[in-house]
Design an enzyme around this catalytic site. Structure first.
Site, PDB file in Angstrom:
ATOM      1  N   ASP A 132      12.020  46.600  17.418  1.00 30.20           N
ATOM      2  CA  ASP A 132      12.287  47.434  16.246  1.00 30.20           C
ATOM      3  C   ASP A 132      11.617  46.873  14.995  1.00 30.20           C
ATOM      4  O   ASP A 132      11.134  47.638  14.152  1.00 30.20           O
ATOM      5  CB  ASP A 132      13.786  47.599  16.035  1.00 30.20           C
TER       6      ASP A 132
ATOM      7  N   ASP B 236      14.570  43.076  11.760  1.00 32.46           N
ATOM      8  CA  ASP B 236      15.595  43.951  12.319  1.00 32.46           C
ATOM      9  C   ASP B 236      16.659  43.067  12.957  1.00 32.46           C
ATOM     10  O   ASP B 236      16.346  41.998  13.477  1.00 32.46           O
ATOM     11  CB  ASP B 236      15.015  44.903  13.374  1.00 32.46           C
TER      12      ASP B 236
ATOM     13  N   HIS C  56      16.223  49.520  19.893  1.00 34.74           N
ATOM     14  CA  HIS C  56      17.379  48.648  19.628  1.00 34.74           C
ATOM     15  C   HIS C  56      17.227  47.243  20.200  1.00 34.74           C
ATOM     16  O   HIS C  56      18.208  46.534  20.336  1.00 34.74           O
ATOM     17  CB  HIS C  56      18.692  49.299  20.048  1.00 34.74           C
TER      18      HIS C  56
END
Length: 184
Positions: free
Chosen positions: A165, A12, A160
Site C-alpha cells: 500500500d 502505510d 492492505h
C-alpha cells in the site's frame, strides 16, 4: 528555507483499531516516493489485546502470531528511524506522505514518541487525499482511493499489505504530481 533536500516517504500502517495507545500498530510499510524500491517493512508485537475484529479482518493479521513473531515496538521504531536516516542522508529531510495521512501518522507519531527517541518526520504529514482535492478541485467524497484510481489509472493496487500500500500510495502521489499539478 531550510536548504535540505526533501525526501518524500510514503507510509502505510495496519492497526488493531482506530486510535493509537488503546489499539496496537501491527505493521509498517514505507518507501521513498521517487525511489519506490527503497523500502522498509516490519510487523510489531501488539502492546495489548484490544482489537476491532473488522481491522484484523481487513489486514489479515493475527494478534497471536504477531505476539510470537513480531518485533518489539522499540526495536521496530529503532529500525524505522535507522532506515529513515539512511533515506534522508546527511542533507535530507524526510516528509511523511500518506493516504489519509492523519490516521497513519497518528500511529507512527505515537509509537515514535512512546518507543523511540522522537518522530523523525516532525509534527506534519502530507495527505494524498487533500493533495488530490487541491489539484482537481473535487469534493472530499471524490478523494476515495477507488475514485482517484479510476481517474489516474495507476499500475499498482492497494491490498492492505502495508508495504504494497505504501508503494501504491507513492504511485498515486507521482501521478497526481505529474498529471495534475504540472498541468495547472
Amino acid at each position: 528555507m531550510s536548504g535540505k533536500r526533501e525526501i518524500f516517504v510514503s507510509v502505510d500502517v495496519e492497526t488493531a483499531g482506530p486510535i493509537p495507545g488503546e489499539f496496537s500498530l501491527l505493521s509498517i510499510g514505507a518507501c521513498e516516493v521517487f525511489a519506490p524500491t527503497n523500502t522498509f517493512a516490519c510487523e510489531l508485537k501488539p502492546i495489548n489485546r484490544n482489537a476491532d475484529p473488522k481491522a484484523l479482518e481487513v489486514s489479515g493479521l493475527s494478534l497471536d502470531e504477531l505476539a510470537r513473531a513480531g518485533l518489539d515496538p522499540s526495536e521496530a521504531m529503532r529500525r524505522f528511524t535507522d532506515w529513515l536516516a539512511m533515506a534522508g542522508g546527511v542533507d535530507g529531510s524526510v516528509v511523511f506522505v500518506g493516504f489519509n495521512a492523519p490516521f497513519d501518522w497518528s500511529f507512527v507519531n505515537y509509537y515514535f514518541h512512546r518507543f523511540g527517541g522522537g518522530n523523525p518526520f516532525g509534527f506534519t504529514a502530507l495527505d494524498i487525499k487533500a493533495m488530490y482535492m487541491g489539484a482537481t478541485g473535487c469534493n472530499w467524497a471524490d478523494t476515495r482511493s477507488s475514485k482517484i484510481a479510476k481517474a489516474l489509472r495507476p499500475r499498482l493496487e492497494g491490498d492492505h499489505d502495508a508495504l504494497h500500500d505504501a508503494q501504491y500510495q507513492a504511485e498515486l502521489f507521482r501521478l497526481i504530481q505529474s498529471q495534475l499539478m504540472r498541468h495547472r
